[in-house]
Design a protein around this motif. Structure first.
Motif, PDB file in Angstrom:
ATOM      1  N   GLY A  77       0.808  -1.207   0.000  1.00  0.00           N
ATOM      2  CA  GLY A  77       0.000   0.000   0.000  1.00  0.00           C
ATOM      3  C   GLY A  77       0.842   1.257   0.000  1.00  0.00           C
ATOM      4  N   HIS A  79       2.716   2.985   2.481  1.00  0.00           N
ATOM      5  CA  HIS A  79       2.523   4.000   3.521  1.00  0.00           C
ATOM      6  C   HIS A  79       3.827   4.730   3.842  1.00  0.00           C
ATOM      7  CE1 HIS A  79      -1.126   1.585   5.300  1.00  0.00           C
ATOM      8  NE2 HIS A  79      -1.172   1.696   3.971  1.00  0.00           N
ATOM      9  N   LEU A  88      -4.966   6.395   7.477  1.00  0.00           N
ATOM     10  CA  LEU A  88      -5.729   5.473   6.645  1.00  0.00           C
ATOM     11  C   LEU A  88      -6.628   4.582   7.490  1.00  0.00           C
ATOM     12  CD1 LEU A  88      -3.016   4.423   4.024  1.00  0.00           C
ATOM     13  CD2 LEU A  88      -4.961   5.939   3.671  1.00  0.00           C
ATOM     14  N   ARG A  93      -9.639   2.731   5.717  1.00  0.00           N
ATOM     15  CA  ARG A  93      -8.940   2.154   4.560  1.00  0.00           C
ATOM     16  C   ARG A  93      -7.888   1.122   4.961  1.00  0.00           C
ATOM     17  NH1 ARG A  93      -8.463   5.629   0.047  1.00  0.00           N
ATOM     18  NH2 ARG A  93     -10.297   6.966  -0.112  1.00  0.00           N
ATOM     19  N   PHE A  94      -7.666   0.940   6.262  1.00  0.00           N
ATOM     20  CA  PHE A  94      -6.621   0.026   6.726  1.00  0.00           C
ATOM     21  C   PHE A  94      -7.049  -0.491   8.089  1.00  0.00           C
ATOM     22  CE2 PHE A  94      -2.403  -1.013   8.563  1.00  0.00           C
ATOM     23  CZ  PHE A  94      -1.891  -1.779   7.529  1.00  0.00           C
ATOM     24  N   LEU A 171      -5.935  10.079   0.388  1.00  0.00           N
ATOM     25  CA  LEU A 171      -7.268   9.479   0.390  1.00  0.00           C
ATOM     26  C   LEU A 171      -8.023   9.802  -0.893  1.00  0.00           C
ATOM     27  CD1 LEU A 171      -8.129  10.259   4.111  1.00  0.00           C
ATOM     28  CD2 LEU A 171      -7.875   7.972   3.123  1.00  0.00           C
ATOM     29  N   THR A 174      -6.368   7.893  -4.112  1.00  0.00           N
ATOM     30  CA  THR A 174      -6.467   6.430  -4.050  1.00  0.00           C
ATOM     31  C   THR A 174      -7.916   5.966  -3.934  1.00  0.00           C
ATOM     32  OG1 THR A 174      -6.133   6.454  -1.638  1.00  0.00           O
ATOM     33  CG2 THR A 174      -4.187   6.164  -3.028  1.00  0.00           C
ATOM     34  N   HIS A 175      -8.841   6.888  -4.051  1.00  0.00           N
ATOM     35  CA  HIS A 175     -10.262   6.543  -3.976  1.00  0.00           C
ATOM     36  C   HIS A 175     -10.660   5.745  -5.213  1.00  0.00           C
ATOM     37  CE1 HIS A 175     -14.630   7.039  -3.525  1.00  0.00           C
ATOM     38  NE2 HIS A 175     -14.379   7.418  -2.282  1.00  0.00           N
ATOM     39  N   THR A 176     -11.695   4.946  -5.071  1.00  0.00           N
ATOM     40  CA  THR A 176     -12.151   4.140  -6.209  1.00  0.00           C
ATOM     41  C   THR A 176     -12.624   5.002  -7.372  1.00  0.00           C
ATOM     42  OG1 THR A 176     -14.339   3.981  -5.157  1.00  0.00           O
ATOM     43  CG2 THR A 176     -12.795   2.157  -4.790  1.00  0.00           C
ATOM     44  N   TYR A 244     -12.558  12.583   6.527  1.00  0.00           N
ATOM     45  CA  TYR A 244     -12.627  12.382   5.078  1.00  0.00           C
ATOM     46  C   TYR A 244     -13.990  11.849   4.639  1.00  0.00           C
ATOM     47  CZ  TYR A 244     -11.515  11.091   0.328  1.00  0.00           C
ATOM     48  OH  TYR A 244     -11.540  10.993  -1.035  1.00  0.00           O
ATOM     49  N   LYS A 245     -14.474  10.817   5.343  1.00  0.00           N
ATOM     50  CA  LYS A 245     -15.759  10.246   4.943  1.00  0.00           C
ATOM     51  C   LYS A 245     -16.883  11.267   5.067  1.00  0.00           C
ATOM     52  CE  LYS A 245     -15.139   5.298   5.661  1.00  0.00           C
ATOM     53  NZ  LYS A 245     -15.651   4.090   6.342  1.00  0.00           N
ATOM     54  N   ASP A 249     -16.767  11.542   1.236  1.00  0.00           N
ATOM     55  CA  ASP A 249     -17.140  10.175   0.870  1.00  0.00           C
ATOM     56  C   ASP A 249     -18.638   9.933   0.952  1.00  0.00           C
ATOM     57  OD1 ASP A 249     -15.871   8.133  -0.293  1.00  0.00           O
ATOM     58  OD2 ASP A 249     -15.267   7.099   1.524  1.00  0.00           O
TER      59      ASP A 249
END
Length: 262
Positions: A77, A79, A88, A93-94, A171, A174-176, A244-245, A249
């Motif tokens: 990943g 880091h 993360l 995310r982790f 973040l 690396t988001h989808t 972040y979310k 998100d």
């Protein structure tokens, strides 16, 4: 006729992930500290015709992180930083349970990277190593130990801000929903920018592992101040991770369009 199934990509073992984190953090610290030690002020002290200066050091870190992310990111990943690992995890995310193993690997890699530079400096001309250590060995500092004479409050604020911004970028890219394949370039470029702002203030940490490793070799006063560069990058990373979310998100329900009557 059905198409053949594509076998899933093999998942790296835990050992492979930790070795990748160690190697990537070694590369990061070796590149940053090596550039700052050997190239930042190379040549004549007055005109400094060959030294790379702050810009060169900032670019060096951006390059090492970009290269490390492409080389080791697919395994671990990428880091290479305890603050990133914790940020993360805060963002979901982790896994929290794996953070301590990553952080240990990063600390070991950072120490070995600084040790390699220390060993090379010991083979330099008379007084070279002593001067590097007396200057803190690229350690972070505030007050009298700040490159620009900035105080504790400035060091705290800049570390929280730049680490939070760094995590937001990580973040995001690396988001989808992000374009695949370009994340390491954006991350490395962001680090370069942030270092250009922060180096004059406190020598730019963002990374507690890097700060601990260099402070060990700087010793004394530098070790006494390293707590700032452990605590506040982590606070900045957690702020970014937990928020972040909430900020970026969110999703909205998909409203299906009515099918027109025929």
């Amino acid at each position: 006729m059905s198409s053949p199934e594509i076998p899933p990509a093999p998942v790296p073992t835990t050992a492979a992930q930790l070795i990748a984190e160690l190697a990537g953090t070694f590369l990061l610290v070796f590149g940053l500290v090596g550039t700052a030690t050997f190239s930042a002020a190379f040549g004549d002290e007055v005109s400094n015709p060959l030294g790379v200066g702050f810009l060169g050091v900032a670019i060096a870190l951006g390059l090492t992180v970009t290269i490390g992310a492409y080389a080791f990111g697919p395994i671990s990943g990428g880091h290479f930083n305890p603050a990133v690992t914790l940020g993360l995890a805060a963002a979901g995310r982790f896994p929290w349970r794996a953070t301590w193993t990553y952080i240990v690997a990063q600390l070991v890699g950072a120490f070995l990277g600084a040790l390699a530079v220390f060993g090379l400096a010991s083979g330099g001309p008379a007084g070279f190593l002593d001067a590097a250590v007396a200057g803190g060995f690229v350690s972070n500092g505030f007050g009298e130990l700040s490159p620009g004479g900035f105080g504790l409050s400035s060091a705290i604020v800049i570390e929280v801000i730049i680490t939070a911004l760094f995590l937001f970028v990580i973040l995001g890219v690396t988001h989808t929903r992000a374009t695949a394949g370009f994340a390491p370039i954006a991350i490395g470029g962001t680090l370069t920018l942030l270092l250009l702002i922060a180096i004059p203030i406190d020598n730019a940490s963002i990374n507690p592992a890097r700060s601990i490793a260099t402070a060990i070799f700087g010793g004394g006063d530098w070790l006494a101040q390293v707590w700032v560069f452990i605590v506040f990058p982590i606070i900045g990373a957690l702020i970014a991770g937990f928020s972040y979310k909430l900020l970026f998100d969110g999703t909205k329900p998909v409203v299906s369009k009515p099918v027109a009557n025929r």
